[in-house]
Design a protein around this motif. Structure first.
Motif, PDB file in Angstrom:
ATOM      1  N   ARG A 201      25.583   5.851  -9.753  1.00 50.65           N
ATOM      2  CA  ARG A 201      24.403   5.172 -10.437  1.00 50.65           C
ATOM      3  C   ARG A 201      23.216   5.018  -9.611  1.00 50.65           C
ATOM      4  N   ALA A 202      23.370   4.762  -8.212  1.00 51.21           N
ATOM      5  CA  ALA A 202      22.224   4.555  -7.260  1.00 51.21           C
ATOM      6  C   ALA A 202      21.406   5.813  -7.316  1.00 51.21           C
ATOM      7  N   ALA A 203      22.261   7.337  -7.269  1.00 51.78           N
ATOM      8  CA  ALA A 203      21.723   8.627  -7.313  1.00 51.78           C
ATOM      9  C   ALA A 203      20.919   8.714  -8.570  1.00 51.78           C
ATOM     10  N   ALA A 204      21.432   8.371  -9.692  1.00 52.55           N
ATOM     11  CA  ALA A 204      20.813   8.694 -11.023  1.00 52.55           C
ATOM     12  C   ALA A 204      19.447   7.943 -10.921  1.00 52.55           C
ATOM     13  N   LYS A 205      19.406   6.901 -10.506  1.00 51.22           N
ATOM     14  CA  LYS A 205      18.266   6.080 -10.564  1.00 51.22           C
ATOM     15  C   LYS A 205      17.129   6.275  -9.322  1.00 51.22           C
ATOM     16  N   GLN A 206      17.660   7.090  -8.283  1.00 48.59           N
ATOM     17  CA  GLN A 206      16.840   7.197  -7.082  1.00 48.59           C
ATOM     18  C   GLN A 206      15.408   7.908  -7.298  1.00 48.59           C
ATOM     19  N   PRO A 207      14.138   7.239  -7.446  1.00 45.86           N
ATOM     20  CA  PRO A 207      13.345   7.967  -7.478  1.00 45.86           C
ATOM     21  C   PRO A 207      12.683   9.019  -6.388  1.00 45.86           C
ATOM     22  N   THR A 208      11.336   9.493  -6.757  1.00 45.09           N
ATOM     23  CA  THR A 208      11.054  10.320  -5.655  1.00 45.09           C
ATOM     24  C   THR A 208       9.996   9.398  -5.038  1.00 45.09           C
ATOM     25  N   VAL A 209      10.589   9.479  -3.590  1.00 45.65           N
ATOM     26  CA  VAL A 209       9.840   8.461  -2.798  1.00 45.65           C
ATOM     27  C   VAL A 209       9.014   9.171  -1.601  1.00 45.65           C
ATOM     28  N   LEU A 210       8.033   8.507  -0.996  1.00 47.33           N
ATOM     29  CA  LEU A 210       7.133   9.146  -0.210  1.00 47.33           C
ATOM     30  C   LEU A 210       7.806   9.420   1.171  1.00 47.33           C
ATOM     31  N   SER A 211       7.945  10.634   1.789  1.00 44.98           N
ATOM     32  CA  SER A 211       8.634  10.968   3.084  1.00 44.98           C
ATOM     33  C   SER A 211       7.744  10.217   4.161  1.00 44.98           C
ATOM     34  N   VAL A 212       8.471   9.695   5.211  1.00 39.22           N
ATOM     35  CA  VAL A 212       7.848   8.957   6.285  1.00 39.22           C
ATOM     36  C   VAL A 212       7.726   9.920   7.542  1.00 39.22           C
ATOM     37  N   LYS A 213       6.599  10.191   7.951  1.00 38.28           N
ATOM     38  CA  LYS A 213       6.525  10.779   9.340  1.00 38.28           C
ATOM     39  C   LYS A 213       7.002  10.152  10.189  1.00 38.28           C
ATOM     40  N   LYS A 214       7.792  10.987  11.143  1.00 36.63           N
ATOM     41  CA  LYS A 214       8.474  10.460  12.369  1.00 36.63           C
ATOM     42  C   LYS A 214       7.512  10.094  13.222  1.00 36.63           C
ATOM     43  N   LYS A 215       6.392  10.816  13.367  1.00 35.84           N
ATOM     44  CA  LYS A 215       5.275  10.471  14.583  1.00 35.84           C
ATOM     45  C   LYS A 215       4.729   9.320  14.191  1.00 35.84           C
ATOM     46  N   PHE A 216       4.476   8.429  15.313  1.00 35.94           N
ATOM     47  CA  PHE A 216       3.985   7.214  15.132  1.00 35.94           C
ATOM     48  C   PHE A 216       2.478   7.426  15.516  1.00 35.94           C
ATOM     49  N   TRP A 217       1.584   7.061  14.693  1.00 36.48           N
ATOM     50  CA  TRP A 217       0.129   7.245  14.693  1.00 36.48           C
ATOM     51  C   TRP A 217      -0.477   6.360  15.500  1.00 36.48           C
ATOM     52  N   SER A 218      -1.429   6.501  16.140  1.00 37.57           N
ATOM     53  CA  SER A 218      -2.203   5.310  16.939  1.00 37.57           C
ATOM     54  C   SER A 218      -3.727   5.723  17.073  1.00 37.57           C
ATOM     55  N   GLY A 219      -4.645   4.924  16.648  1.00 39.67           N
ATOM     56  CA  GLY A 219      -6.116   5.374  16.715  1.00 39.67           C
ATOM     57  C   GLY A 219      -6.928   4.086  16.064  1.00 39.67           C
ATOM     58  N   GLU A 220      -8.250   4.487  16.041  1.00 37.29           N
ATOM     59  CA  GLU A 220      -9.277   3.481  15.661  1.00 37.29           C
ATOM     60  C   GLU A 220      -9.261   3.606  14.036  1.00 37.29           C
ATOM     61  N   MET A 221      -9.504   2.217  13.446  1.00 37.86           N
ATOM     62  CA  MET A 221      -9.806   2.289  12.039  1.00 37.86           C
ATOM     63  C   MET A 221     -10.753   1.273  11.808  1.00 37.86           C
ATOM     64  N   VAL A 222     -11.564   1.491  10.624  1.00 36.32           N
ATOM     65  CA  VAL A 222     -12.614   0.634  10.345  1.00 36.32           C
ATOM     66  C   VAL A 222     -12.393  -0.648   9.163  1.00 36.32           C
ATOM     67  N   VAL A 223     -12.690  -1.646   9.591  1.00 33.58           N
ATOM     68  CA  VAL A 223     -12.538  -2.790   8.573  1.00 33.58           C
ATOM     69  C   VAL A 223     -13.478  -2.622   7.441  1.00 33.58           C
ATOM     70  N   ALA A 224     -12.991  -2.142   6.292  1.00 25.30           N
ATOM     71  CA  ALA A 224     -13.831  -2.000   5.204  1.00 25.30           C
ATOM     72  C   ALA A 224     -14.261  -2.882   4.181  1.00 25.30           C
ATOM     73  N   ARG A 225     -13.153  -3.844   4.248  1.00 22.01           N
ATOM     74  CA  ARG A 225     -13.397  -4.970   3.242  1.00 22.01           C
ATOM     75  C   ARG A 225     -12.612  -6.110   3.678  1.00 22.01           C
ATOM     76  N   ILE A 226     -13.100  -7.393   3.427  1.00 17.99           N
ATOM     77  CA  ILE A 226     -12.237  -8.613   3.908  1.00 17.99           C
ATOM     78  C   ILE A 226     -12.548  -9.553   2.453  1.00 17.99           C
ATOM     79  N   PHE A 227     -11.299  -9.812   2.056  1.00 15.46           N
ATOM     80  CA  PHE A 227     -10.988 -10.675   0.933  1.00 15.46           C
ATOM     81  C   PHE A 227     -10.398 -11.727   1.197  1.00 15.46           C
ATOM     82  N   VAL A 228     -10.864 -13.022   0.701  1.00  9.90           N
ATOM     83  CA  VAL A 228     -10.596 -14.310   0.745  1.00  9.90           C
ATOM     84  C   VAL A 228      -9.342 -14.429  -0.326  1.00  9.90           C
TER      85      VAL A 228
END
Length: 547
Positions: A201-228
């Protein structure tokens, strides 16, 4: 008052304990009054052995009984049945050793070697010892639910071994051991069939999921929006400076790490990713302003749109990728953030299973994402949401859980919120009948204070070399932590919090120097032995790590 309210898990456990003690008390009484028959020792050995096999067999029948009848409370006394099975089997052996073999180790060992039926009986007893020693709830936490559950599957070997022992012991009338054998075989066969069907049942219901990169990324990102979101919660949306797609992929429920510069000091924090992994161009965190929160106050008061912040992602083992037919999520306060990521991800992909989200807050004004959840419910009938303000309804109770999720007896169940809330809910779920191994929980941990001044950058601007001795791998870095370097090289270093609190990433520094912003999990003995926290350590020069 209904029967269900009168009969609960605690009542059943006490009932089993009282009734399991009755045979021992009767045997003690009859022994004291010399009423055990002509061959008292033989009678005690056989009776305690039979009682032990009865209790072990009953413990094996609990799961089939629960699944066939739907009576989830049946699982509550299973541990007590197993422990009394061990008690009577251990007593069975002790009487044999002390009275039949006169307490002689050599004579007892010789008897075990000479008689095949004792191979099975003694072997079963030895296998029961680690199960009895790990029967406490604290051992589940110490071993981890998966390893604890795997260890306790030894029952599937122990009980059949006890039946074989009984069968080989009986010389003429084998009807009783055969009856035990049939019952045990049927129980194991039914379990095997159900396990196979669950996998199908689990195999029949298993969706296509995003693969996760093993590499851990690190770097700068920009704060685009702030929501209250509420009076004390804000959501921060981060994007790449050049507007490109995220350089990492994550699973709903994981978190990211941010490095903030506050008053000239580096403050590292981990925040759950609240956005869906299906949104490939931005990532969001929702942060509650805490009265004593050094980082949360800075985010709320000082961070503005357009600022650049150092991000490391993804991390964490608390997630749901979409396996199974139903997921139950129970959150408290800002613990809604990983659940929101899961709900957003599953609805984005039109997941067909049922999604149950039980959300506890203090007051109605504390509800985060209330309008979005209402909109998602309107569009996706398989999303069920119930909000429980403690000021109006009290805390989440067993009755609330059972009324909200019909027929709850299996996981996965995800918990996130304050420790006291998760402990109470976990206890409720186990009483209802949910296997402890199918309950996962996440706790928010972060350092209470900044430990050190930020170490200066390498003066020459050159990268330091990090070598992993056992793996035979290495990399150059000017800013990554040892753990991030390990992930980049494909070297496995266990971790959990990435905040320097849990200590799971402890490893030994063979040579070189590192700096650590947080060292909470290190003892003085650790430091004297050169142990470092891989999640916090950054190379000051070329280093070699024992990993």
């Amino acid at each position: 008052m209904s029967t269900s309210k009168l009969v609960d898990g605690t009542f059943l456990k006490r009932l089993v304990i009282i009734n399991a003690l009755v045979p021992a008390l009767i045997l003690a009484w009859d022994g004291y009054h010399d009423q055990l028959g002509v061959n008292a020792i033989n009678f005690l050995i056989r009776t305690t052995g039979l009682l032990g096999l009865v209790f072990l067999t009953l413990s094996l029948l609990i799961t089939p009984l629960r699944r066939l009848t739907g009576w989830n409370l049946a699982i509550a006394p299973r541990r007590q049945l197993g422990l009394f099975g061990f008690f009577y089997i251990a007593t069975h052996f002790l009487i044999f050793w002390l009275y039949d073999r006169d307490g002689s180790f050599g004579d007892t060992l010789g008897e075990i070697i000479a008689r095949p039926y004792l191979w099975f009986g003694f072997g079963a007893l030895v296998l029961m010892i680690p199960l009895a020693l790990t029967s406490l709830d604290t051992m589940i936490t110490r071993l981890g639910p998966k390893r604890w559950k795997l260890l306790h599957r030894l029952n599937y070997v122990i009980v059949p071994a006890g039946v074989v022992h009984y069968y080989l012991l009986v010389k003429s009338d084998v009807r009783q051991p055969v009856a035990f054998g049939v019952v045990v075989a049927l129980a194991l066969l039914v379990r095997a069939i159900w396990h196979y069907l669950d996998l199908r049942r689990a195999a029949a219901k298993q969706p296509t999921v995003l693969s996760v990169k093993k590499k851990f990324w690190s770097g700068e990102m920009v704060v685009a929006r702030i929501f209250v979101e509420t009076h004390d919660v804000k959501t921060f949306r981060f994007v790449m400076p050049d507007g490109s797609a995220l350089p990492f992929e994550h699973i709903a429920g994981q978190y990211l790490n941010i490095a903030l510069m506050i008053d000239g000091k580096r403050v590292n924090r981990s925040y759950t990713i609240a956005s869906s992994p299906t949104r490939s161009h931005y990532v969001e965190i929702s942060v509650k302003r805490a009265p004593d929160g050094h980082a949360s106050q800075f985010l709320h008061d000082q961070v503005t749109e357009g600022m650049r912040i150092k991000i490391g992602a993804p991390a964490g083992k608390f997630y749901f990728a979409g396996h199974g037919e139903r997921v139950v999520m129970i959150a408290g306060g800002v613990g809604i953030t990983p659940m929101m990521s899961v709900a957003r991800s599953l609805t984005d992909r039109c997941w067909r299973g049922d999604i149950y989200l039980l959300f506890g807050v203090r007051e109605r004004k504390d509800v985060i994402f209330e309008h979005e959840l209402a909109q998602l419910q309107q569009r996706f009938p398989n999303l069920h949401v119930e909000i429980v303000p403690s000021s109006e309804r009290g805390r989440i109770t067993k009755e609330i859980v059972q009324a909200f999720v019909p027929g709850l007896s299996r996981g996965p169940v995800m918990l996130c919120g304050p420790d006291a809330m998760m402990t109470a809910i976990r206890k409720i779920l186990v009483e209802i009948g949910v296997p402890d191994g199918e309950i996962t929980q996440e706790a928010f941990v972060s350092p209470l204070q900044v430990i050190e001044q930020v170490p200066g950058e390498i003066a020459t601007g050159e990268a330091a070399n990090v070598q992993f001795k056992r793996a035979g791998k290495g990399t150059d870095t000017s800013e990554l932590t040892i753990l991030e370097c390990a992930e980049a090289c494909g070297v496995n270093i266990p971790f959990e919090c990435r905040s320097g609190i849990c200590g799971q990433c402890k490893t030994t520094l063979v040579s070189g120097k590192v700096t650590m912003d947080v060292q909470d999990a290190l003892t003085s003995a650790d430091r004297s032995k050169g142990v470092i926290l891989a999640c916090q350590a950054r190379a000051s020069n070329d280093v070699v790590v024992d990993a």
